[in-house]
Design a protein around this motif. Structure first.
Motif, short mmCIF file in Angstrom:
data_model
loop_
_atom_site.label_atom_id
_atom_site.label_comp_id
_atom_site.label_asym_id
_atom_site.label_seq_id
_atom_site.Cartn_x
_atom_site.Cartn_y
_atom_site.Cartn_z
N THR B 403 41.81 40.51 38.12
CA THR B 403 43.13 40.16 38.65
C THR B 403 43.76 39.05 37.83
O THR B 403 44.97 39.08 37.58
CB THR B 403 43.10 39.73 40.13
OG1 THR B 403 41.90 39.05 40.39
CG2 THR B 403 43.22 40.91 41.04
N GLN B 404 42.97 38.06 37.38
CA GLN B 404 43.58 37.00 36.58
C GLN B 404 44.07 37.51 35.24
O GLN B 404 45.13 37.13 34.76
CB GLN B 404 42.59 35.85 36.38
CG GLN B 404 42.50 34.95 37.60
CD GLN B 404 41.49 33.84 37.43
OE1 GLN B 404 41.80 32.77 36.98
NE2 GLN B 404 40.25 34.11 37.79
N VAL B 405 43.30 38.41 34.64
CA VAL B 405 43.71 38.94 33.34
C VAL B 405 44.92 39.86 33.46
O VAL B 405 45.84 39.79 32.65
CB VAL B 405 42.53 39.69 32.67
CG1 VAL B 405 43.00 40.49 31.48
CG2 VAL B 405 41.46 38.71 32.24
N ILE B 406 44.95 40.71 34.52
CA ILE B 406 46.06 41.65 34.65
C ILE B 406 47.34 40.97 35.10
O ILE B 406 48.42 41.22 34.57
CB ILE B 406 45.72 42.77 35.67
CG1 ILE B 406 44.53 43.59 35.19
CG2 ILE B 406 46.92 43.70 35.86
CD1 ILE B 406 44.07 44.62 36.20
N PHE B 407 47.24 40.10 36.12
CA PHE B 407 48.46 39.60 36.77
C PHE B 407 48.81 38.16 36.45
O PHE B 407 49.95 37.75 36.64
CB PHE B 407 48.34 39.71 38.29
CG PHE B 407 48.14 41.12 38.78
CD1 PHE B 407 47.03 41.47 39.54
CD2 PHE B 407 49.06 42.10 38.49
CE1 PHE B 407 46.85 42.76 39.99
CE2 PHE B 407 48.89 43.40 38.93
CZ PHE B 407 47.78 43.73 39.69
N PHE B 408 47.84 37.33 36.00
CA PHE B 408 48.14 35.90 35.91
C PHE B 408 47.87 35.33 34.53
O PHE B 408 47.37 34.22 34.39
CB PHE B 408 47.34 35.14 36.97
CG PHE B 408 47.69 35.57 38.37
CD1 PHE B 408 46.80 36.36 39.09
CD2 PHE B 408 48.90 35.24 38.93
CE1 PHE B 408 47.13 36.80 40.36
CE2 PHE B 408 49.23 35.66 40.20
CZ PHE B 408 48.34 36.44 40.92
N ARG B 409 48.20 36.10 33.52
CA ARG B 409 47.97 35.61 32.18
C ARG B 409 49.19 35.97 31.36
O ARG B 409 49.73 37.05 31.50
CB ARG B 409 46.75 36.32 31.62
CG ARG B 409 46.17 35.63 30.45
CD ARG B 409 45.27 36.58 29.75
NE ARG B 409 44.32 35.87 28.91
CZ ARG B 409 43.67 36.45 27.93
NH1 ARG B 409 43.84 37.71 27.69
NH2 ARG B 409 42.82 35.76 27.21
#
Lengths: 202, 503
Positions: B403-409
């Motif tokens: 989720t961090q790589v897909i949405f918050f980077r």
């Protein structure tokens, strides 16, 4: 959990009313102050050791009387664009209330049209970055009414650097390494104790 | 400290709490510290708390650290991802270590091995060093697995959901408490002792490091693996067979339910870890609150763990009383979907007060779903409990990384868009819960197969040769004790007693 959540919500709602979008915009100010500082282009200053001498005054090319509302001058250390890159917490925003370009205060003085200077030792909490110096003139209502800076309008000339302290001390380094080593060694000790106990219970 | 050693076949009550035939406690008394059950509970949640505390000790001090180490927003984001990615494999490895060495040695060992990363944070001098220390400190989150394994070894199936939920929830609390405590420790050192900012945060890190190391010592000296003793004592006396690593791994990896629960956990616990890393920034940027206020809001997300995860565990046990395993699965799906819906809503709300309220409600659902997931995990396998716990736990961290790589980077999505999309993903991924089926208890849509017993399920993990040597004794006992997972209807059905397969 109800009480803290309720309190939080109420206080946050109240702070909503306080926040507003009126205030002074940087683009509305004129650069009527002329500001110079001792560091030259590209010079590197050491935090906690080196000094900056700032001189400022009213720029005589502007009409006389422009500075009638100036009451105080605040001189600040500001980040150059290269040190703001990929760092949202240093962002330049036109609304001065929200602007984060100049967080470090050098000095505040009552306004005088000329003969102002101050020597400042770069403090130990100044981070490593590229800087320029800017001075703001405030009126009696403590609002910005004018400014002056050591660099040009694009903030690309006459920039200098500060090299921060590391914050590390030898004693800290030693303590850190010793405690780490002790943790690992004691673990090895535990495994050895377990093996012995295992053998003993046979 | 003397371990309580008991012959497992001896049934005279030497324990402070009532126990079942495996000597696991059938009651959970929170305020007791009696050996070995409740003591194991308190040791496990405190040591896990210290690991969470250390892993998230950096975020509240980022405003100081980023100036000292000259970090960019990208550096900070990468370090955040690193802090949760280490535990992906560490959790699976921990599961195996528990199966083979026991939770006491496995957890105290890992905690002591990761304590140096916390000590060495004090001397980090560059973005790369910062990333490394956050990465290695994050490995300590694998103690989650030993916590769950230990609780599953000490508490009977009727209360295991509660025990797992409380120990994990109170451990997760560390991630919230640290956001409040680290700034306090820092200002104590900076203001009262007079160190400069860039030195004060370094000294502050000794606090979580020492806490972590001391909790490892406590686990080693005061804990024991099972109600009847430690692994090495039990193995030497022949009561516990030292299992084969490859068999344990095989039976975990080939059980599809473990993989499904890993996905489910990735979309509740993984979400919690992601939110821990991004929520303070979200409130700071979108609503223009100051850093301290953002920190308090961030802390309240994690602090809700104190009751919300345990409530999940309680709900799981409660649903099981009436509907057995099927109740546990239904409850899990409903709560997970609720969390996804609230997450979707959170990103859409533009007013601060309502946003905080929705965030708190969202955290309750997410954390309850975590407790509910681990209400199911202890029943997936008896032989490979550790690896299954590890896979599920590791799946949680994979969810966080994804989720961090897909949405918050980077800047493809704004943070609020990312949050809403994350909510949609939670709801989509919770569909997999419907695929879990236990032949002896049923699944989401279908009831149990007639005539299939708990013994059939758990003993299928052992080969005939292993059964001949009596290695499967504990699975036999576990099968008996898990009869209650049939729910009220099923418990009335008489169990056909199989002829004994061992002499």
């Amino acid at each position: 959990m109800e009480v803290p959540a309720g309190f939080l919500i109420v206080s946050l709602l109240l702070s909503c009313f306080v926040a507003s979008s009126y205030g002074v915009y940087f683009s509305s100010l004129n650069a009527t102050l002329s500001v110079t500082a001792t560091p030259t282009q590209g010079q590197v200053l050491k935090a906690g050791e080196d000094q900056i001498t700032v001189t400022w005054g009213f720029n005589q090319t502007y009409p006389v009387g422009t500075d009638s509302s100036y009451k105080t001058i605040k001189v600040k250390l500001c980040y150059a664009p290269i040190s703001q890159k990929d760092r949202k917490w240093r962002k330049t925003v036109d609304l001065l209330k929200k602007d984060k370009t100049c967080p470090h205060k050098i000095v505040a003085r009552p306004y005088a049209a000329s003969n102002n200077s101050f020597t400042w030792t770069v403090e130990r909490d100044i981070p490593s970055a590229t800087y320029f110096v800017r001075a703001f003139a405030f009126n009696a209502q403590d609002e910005q009414v004018a400014y002056g800076q050591t660099t040009n309008a694009h903030k690309s000339t006459n920039l200098f650097e500060v090299q921060a302290i590391t914050g590390r001390h030898t004693s800290l380094d030693i303590a850190s390494i010793c405690f780490s080593a002790f943790s690992v060694v004691s673990l090895a000790g535990f495994f050895y104790m377990e093996k012995r106990k295992g053998k003993a219970s046979k | 400290m003397e371990e309580v050693v008991q012959n497992p076949d001896n049934n005279d009550r030497k324990f402070a709490l009532p126990v079942d035939s495996e000597h696991k406690a059938t009651e959970f008394r929170l305020l007791s510290v009696s050996t070995p059950h409740m003591r194991a509970f308190h040791l496990s949640w405190i040591s896990f708390f210290s690991c969470f505390f250390s892993t998230f000790a950096a975020p509240p001090l980022i405003p100081i650290i980023r100036d000292n180490l000259n970090l960019t927003a990208t550096d900070i984001g990468n370090a955040g991802i690193a802090s949760v990615s280490g535990a992906v494999f560490a959790r699976v490895a921990m599961g195996t270590a528990c199966d083979l060495f026991g939770p006491r040695l496995a957890s105290s060992g890992l905690i002591l091995l990761t304590a140096p990363a916390v000590f060495l944070s004090a001397i980090a001098n560059s973005p790369a060093a910062f990333l490394m220390v956050r990465f290695f400190t994050g490995f300590s989150l694998a103690t989650f697995v030993s916590t769950q394994f230990w609780m599953s070894s000490m508490f009977s199936p009727t209360v295991v959901g509660t025990a797992n939920g409380l120990s994990a929830g109170w451990g997760n609390l560390g991630g919230g408490v640290t956001q409040l405590v680290m700034p306090l420790v820092y200002s104590l050192i900076h203001n009262n002792i007079g160190s400069t900012e860039f030195t004060a945060w370094r000294i502050a890190f000794f606090f979580p490091a020492l806490f972590q190391a001391l909790s490892a010592y406590a686990v080693f000296f005061w804990g024991q693996d099972m109600p009847d003793g430690n692994y090495n004592t039990l193995e030497k006396s022949g009561e516990k067979h030292k299992d084969s690593f490859s068999q344990v791994l095989y039976h975990a990896v080939t059980n599809y339910r473990g993989w499904i629960l890993a996905v489910a956990y990735g979309y509740c616990f993984g979400i919690e870890l992601t939110v821990d890393n991004i929520i303070a920034q979200y409130f700071f940027d979108r609503f223009d609150v100051d850093l301290n206020t953002a920190g308090i809001i961030a802390a309240s997300f994690g602090l809700v763990n104190m009751f919300s995860r345990p409530i999940g565990g309680l709900f799981s046990d409660f649903a099981a009383k009436r509907y057995g395993m099927r109740g546990r699965l239904w409850m899990l799906w409903v709560v997970q979907m609720g969390g996804g819906l609230l997450c979707l809503l959170l990103g859409k709300i533009g007013s601060l007060g309502l946003s905080v309220a929705v965030m708190v409600l969202f955290s309750v659902f997410v954390q309850a779903a975590e407790g509910l997931t681990f209400g199911v995990v202890p029943f997936v396998s008896r032989r490979s409990l550790g690896v299954i716990s590890g896979m599920t736990g590791g799946g949680g961290n994979v969810g966080a990384v994804l989720t961090q790589v897909i949405f918050f980077r980077g800047s493809r999505y704004s943070t609020e868009e990312g949050i809403s999309l994350m909510g949609v993903m939670i709801m989509c991924c919770s569909v997999v819960i419907m695929l879990i089926y236990f032949p002896q208890w049923g699944g989401f849509f279908y009831g149990p197969k007639k005539g299939v017993t708990e013994e059939d399920y758990y003993l299928s993990e052992w080969s005939a040769a292993e059964k001949e040597q009596g290695f499967h004794k504990m699975s036999l006992k576990f099968s008996e004790n898990s009869r209650r997972q049939r729910g009220r209807k099923g418990a009335a059905v008489p169990v056909q007693s199989d002829p004994p397969t061992i002499v």
